[in-house]
Motif scaffolding. Structure first.
Motif: not given
Length: 123
Positions: A27-28, A46-49, A56-57, A63-66
């Protein structure tokens, strides 16, 4: 008193290893791709992915923010409004992923054939 050793940075075998530790998972890269198009609210992402669960999103965004790739902005409004954007580091990652997007677009039919064939192997 024992000396405390400073935490050391993780050892990478190469630059690709460092990159994959950030974008590991299904997903990342898709989150980074859609945020490269511009800021998104959670529902838009959420709609795009397609196919990602809420749990999970949320986990992947945290995680991406961290990791310094995504910035979360809470506008402190009612109803709540939160936007996600890429940081400068996130934009540089999105630029690095762009050739993979081109490769995928150029080879979509071949990849679809390979994946369809792979499906027959498990039957």
């Amino acid at each position: 008193m024992a000396d405390i050793e400073p935490t050391s940075a993780p050892a990478f075998t190469c630059g690709l290893d460092a990159t994959l530790r950030i974008i590991a998972g299904k997903w990342k890269p898709l989150i980074v791709y859609f945020l490269a198009q511009g800021p998104c609210r959670y529902g838009e992402l959420r709609r795009a992915v397609r196919g990602v669960s809420d749990k999970m999103l949320i986990q992947q965004l945290k995680e991406l923010e961290a990791e310094g790739i995504v910035r979360r902005t809470d506008h402190k409004e009612v109803p709540p409004r939160v936007d996600y954007t890429l940081t400068p580091l996130g934009h540089s990652l999105a630029e690095a992923l762009a050739p993979l997007c081109v490769w995928g677009s150029d080879n979509m039919a071949a990849v679809a054939r390979v994946l369809a064939e792979r499906e027959t192997w498990s039957r």
